[in-house]
Design a protein around this motif. Structure first.
Motif, PDB file in Angstrom:
ATOM      1  N   TYR A 143       0.812  -1.220   0.000  1.00  0.00           N
ATOM      2  CA  TYR A 143       0.000   0.000   0.000  1.00  0.00           C
ATOM      3  C   TYR A 143       0.846   1.271   0.000  1.00  0.00           C
ATOM      4  N   PHE A 144       1.810   1.365   0.910  1.00  0.00           N
ATOM      5  CA  PHE A 144       2.548   2.615   1.070  1.00  0.00           C
ATOM      6  C   PHE A 144       3.410   2.933  -0.138  1.00  0.00           C
ATOM      7  N   GLY A 145       4.077   1.928  -0.690  1.00  0.00           N
ATOM      8  CA  GLY A 145       4.876   2.148  -1.889  1.00  0.00           C
ATOM      9  C   GLY A 145       4.020   2.516  -3.077  1.00  0.00           C
ATOM     10  N   MET A 146       2.903   1.804  -3.246  1.00  0.00           N
ATOM     11  CA  MET A 146       2.014   2.089  -4.371  1.00  0.00           C
ATOM     12  C   MET A 146       1.362   3.457  -4.216  1.00  0.00           C
ATOM     13  N   LYS A 147       0.998   3.812  -2.998  1.00  0.00           N
ATOM     14  CA  LYS A 147       0.355   5.101  -2.752  1.00  0.00           C
ATOM     15  C   LYS A 147       1.272   6.235  -3.190  1.00  0.00           C
ATOM     16  N   SER A 148       2.538   6.193  -2.798  1.00  0.00           N
ATOM     17  CA  SER A 148       3.440   7.277  -3.171  1.00  0.00           C
ATOM     18  C   SER A 148       3.675   7.312  -4.682  1.00  0.00           C
ATOM     19  N   GLN A 149       3.738   6.143  -5.316  1.00  0.00           N
ATOM     20  CA  GLN A 149       3.932   6.104  -6.768  1.00  0.00           C
ATOM     21  C   GLN A 149       2.730   6.695  -7.500  1.00  0.00           C
ATOM     22  N   ILE A 150       1.525   6.324  -7.080  1.00  0.00           N
ATOM     23  CA  ILE A 150       0.325   6.819  -7.749  1.00  0.00           C
ATOM     24  C   ILE A 150       0.155   8.317  -7.488  1.00  0.00           C
ATOM     25  N   GLU A 151       0.421   8.768  -6.263  1.00  0.00           N
ATOM     26  CA  GLU A 151       0.319  10.204  -5.973  1.00  0.00           C
ATOM     27  C   GLU A 151       1.296  11.006  -6.830  1.00  0.00           C
ATOM     28  N   GLU A 152       2.477  10.431  -7.047  1.00  0.00           N
ATOM     29  CA  GLU A 152       3.453  11.112  -7.904  1.00  0.00           C
ATOM     30  C   GLU A 152       2.937  11.198  -9.340  1.00  0.00           C
ATOM     31  N   LEU A 153       2.330  10.119  -9.832  1.00  0.00           N
ATOM     32  CA  LEU A 153       1.753  10.130 -11.188  1.00  0.00           C
ATOM     33  C   LEU A 153       0.614  11.139 -11.305  1.00  0.00           C
ATOM     34  N   LEU A 154      -0.208  11.224 -10.258  1.00  0.00           N
ATOM     35  CA  LEU A 154      -1.346  12.147 -10.272  1.00  0.00           C
ATOM     36  C   LEU A 154      -0.924  13.586 -10.044  1.00  0.00           C
ATOM     37  N   GLY A 155       0.204  13.776  -9.371  1.00  0.00           N
ATOM     38  CA  GLY A 155       0.652  15.123  -9.042  1.00  0.00           C
ATOM     39  C   GLY A 155      -0.095  15.726  -7.866  1.00  0.00           C
ATOM     40  N   ARG A 156      -0.676  14.863  -7.022  1.00  0.00           N
ATOM     41  CA  ARG A 156      -1.410  15.341  -5.843  1.00  0.00           C
ATOM     42  C   ARG A 156      -1.532  14.206  -4.828  1.00  0.00           C
ATOM     43  N   ALA A 157      -1.875  14.592  -3.603  1.00  0.00           N
ATOM     44  CA  ALA A 157      -2.080  13.595  -2.547  1.00  0.00           C
ATOM     45  C   ALA A 157      -3.449  12.941  -2.694  1.00  0.00           C
ATOM     46  N   PHE A 158      -3.565  11.715  -2.211  1.00  0.00           N
ATOM     47  CA  PHE A 158      -4.842  11.009  -2.221  1.00  0.00           C
ATOM     48  C   PHE A 158      -5.817  11.653  -1.249  1.00  0.00           C
ATOM     49  N   SER A 159      -7.074  11.558  -1.582  1.00  0.00           N
ATOM     50  CA  SER A 159      -8.107  11.902  -0.613  1.00  0.00           C
ATOM     51  C   SER A 159      -8.210  10.716   0.357  1.00  0.00           C
ATOM     52  N   GLU A 160      -8.914  10.902   1.447  1.00  0.00           N
ATOM     53  CA  GLU A 160      -9.084   9.811   2.405  1.00  0.00           C
ATOM     54  C   GLU A 160      -9.803   8.625   1.756  1.00  0.00           C
ATOM     55  N   ARG A 161     -10.817   8.897   0.954  1.00  0.00           N
ATOM     56  CA  ARG A 161     -11.562   7.832   0.260  1.00  0.00           C
ATOM     57  C   ARG A 161     -10.661   7.051  -0.694  1.00  0.00           C
ATOM     58  N   GLU A 162      -9.829   7.775  -1.446  1.00  0.00           N
ATOM     59  CA  GLU A 162      -8.917   7.121  -2.387  1.00  0.00           C
ATOM     60  C   GLU A 162      -7.892   6.256  -1.648  1.00  0.00           C
ATOM     61  N   ALA A 163      -7.366   6.784  -0.561  1.00  0.00           N
ATOM     62  CA  ALA A 163      -6.395   6.024   0.228  1.00  0.00           C
ATOM     63  C   ALA A 163      -7.031   4.758   0.799  1.00  0.00           C
ATOM     64  N   ASP A 164      -8.282   4.878   1.278  1.00  0.00           N
ATOM     65  CA  ASP A 164      -8.988   3.708   1.804  1.00  0.00           C
ATOM     66  C   ASP A 164      -9.196   2.657   0.720  1.00  0.00           C
ATOM     67  N   ARG A 165      -9.548   3.107  -0.477  1.00  0.00           N
ATOM     68  CA  ARG A 165      -9.784   2.167  -1.588  1.00  0.00           C
ATOM     69  C   ARG A 165      -8.492   1.429  -1.965  1.00  0.00           C
ATOM     70  N   LEU A 166      -7.379   2.162  -2.031  1.00  0.00           N
ATOM     71  CA  LEU A 166      -6.109   1.525  -2.359  1.00  0.00           C
ATOM     72  C   LEU A 166      -5.703   0.546  -1.259  1.00  0.00           C
ATOM     73  N   GLN A 167      -5.889   0.950  -0.020  1.00  0.00           N
ATOM     74  CA  GLN A 167      -5.529   0.075   1.098  1.00  0.00           C
ATOM     75  C   GLN A 167      -6.336  -1.215   1.044  1.00  0.00           C
ATOM     76  N   LEU A 168      -7.627  -1.127   0.785  1.00  0.00           N
ATOM     77  CA  LEU A 168      -8.468  -2.314   0.681  1.00  0.00           C
ATOM     78  C   LEU A 168      -8.025  -3.183  -0.494  1.00  0.00           C
ATOM     79  N   ALA A 169      -7.753  -2.562  -1.634  1.00  0.00           N
ATOM     80  CA  ALA A 169      -7.327  -3.322  -2.812  1.00  0.00           C
ATOM     81  C   ALA A 169      -6.016  -4.052  -2.546  1.00  0.00           C
ATOM     82  N   CYS A 170      -5.088  -3.404  -1.879  1.00  0.00           N
ATOM     83  CA  CYS A 170      -3.797  -4.031  -1.574  1.00  0.00           C
ATOM     84  C   CYS A 170      -3.958  -5.177  -0.580  1.00  0.00           C
ATOM     85  N   ALA A 171      -4.886  -5.049   0.335  1.00  0.00           N
ATOM     86  CA  ALA A 171      -5.068  -6.077   1.355  1.00  0.00           C
ATOM     87  C   ALA A 171      -5.638  -7.365   0.781  1.00  0.00           C
ATOM     88  N   VAL A 172      -6.403  -7.258  -0.290  1.00  0.00           N
ATOM     89  CA  VAL A 172      -7.065  -8.450  -0.826  1.00  0.00           C
ATOM     90  C   VAL A 172      -6.476  -8.919  -2.153  1.00  0.00           C
TER      91      VAL A 172
END
Length: 192
Positions: A143-172
């Motif tokens: 989650y943490f590595g992917m989050k920073s990579q995707i935020e860099e691609l987007l050019g912005r920080a994730f919203s709380e909802r987006e971070a939750d979705r990525l965390q859930l996707a990574c967990a399963v």
């Protein structure tokens, strides 16, 4: 005692299916049991005996930790150093590594490497009261590595909802499906 020959198998297959316990020598059984249960997050299986204590992970599956009182002459650390890095006898999954680090710091435990992303995973190394080096990996996987990579691609920080979705996707999601996860999340974000 019954000889092993009395238990004949009808198969030639034998496989390791898991671990029942890990054994760890300690100098002070009460202190170590309290540290692993009150700080790290294990649970007591019952009252400790004079020379041993069985504890298990409170929030999930895994082998029991069998703390065994050792005299000073019997005691040995189980970690080692290779190529300048410390290596632990086992690594533990935790469900919130930053929270564990805060508990360890409040308890005065020696942190070897603060929570950081290594190999795409959030990890941390620390020492128990006997000086055993232990290594923790956040169960949220990459989650943490992917989050920073995707935020860099987007050019912005994730919203709380987006971070939750990525965390859930990574967990399963298995590691080999990571690119599918990234593409799905990016597609979802671009649609907004």
């Amino acid at each position: 005692m019954t000889h092993v020959g009395a238990f004949r198998s009808t198969s030639s297959d034998a496989h390791v299916t898991g671990y029942c316990s890990l054994r760890l020598p300690v100098r002070d059984l009460v202190r170590s049991t309290d540290f692993y249960c009150d700080v790290v997050g294990y649970e007591r299986s019952g009252p400790s005996a004079e020379f041993e204590s069985f504890i298990w992970p409170a929030a999930g599956a895994g082998p029991w930790l069998y703390l065994m009182k050792a005299t000073e002459s019997e005691f040995r650390h189980l970690h080692w150093e290779q190529w300048g890095d410390l290596h632990a006898p086992f690594e533990m999954f935790v469900d919130d590594l930053p929270a564990l680090q805060q508990r360890l710091e409040r308890a005065g435990a020696k942190i070897h490497s603060e929570a950081h992303v290594k190999g795409g995973y959030l990890t941390m190394g620390f020492f128990d009261p006997d000086g055993h080096y232990l290594f923790a990996v956040d169960r949220r996987g990459r989650y943490f590595g992917m989050k920073s990579q995707i935020e860099e691609l987007l050019g912005r920080a994730f919203s709380e909802r987006e971070a939750d979705r990525l965390q859930l996707a990574c967990a399963v999601t298995a590691a080999h499906d990571e690119m599918d996860v990234v593409q799905s999340i990016l597609s979802d974000l671009r649609r907004r």
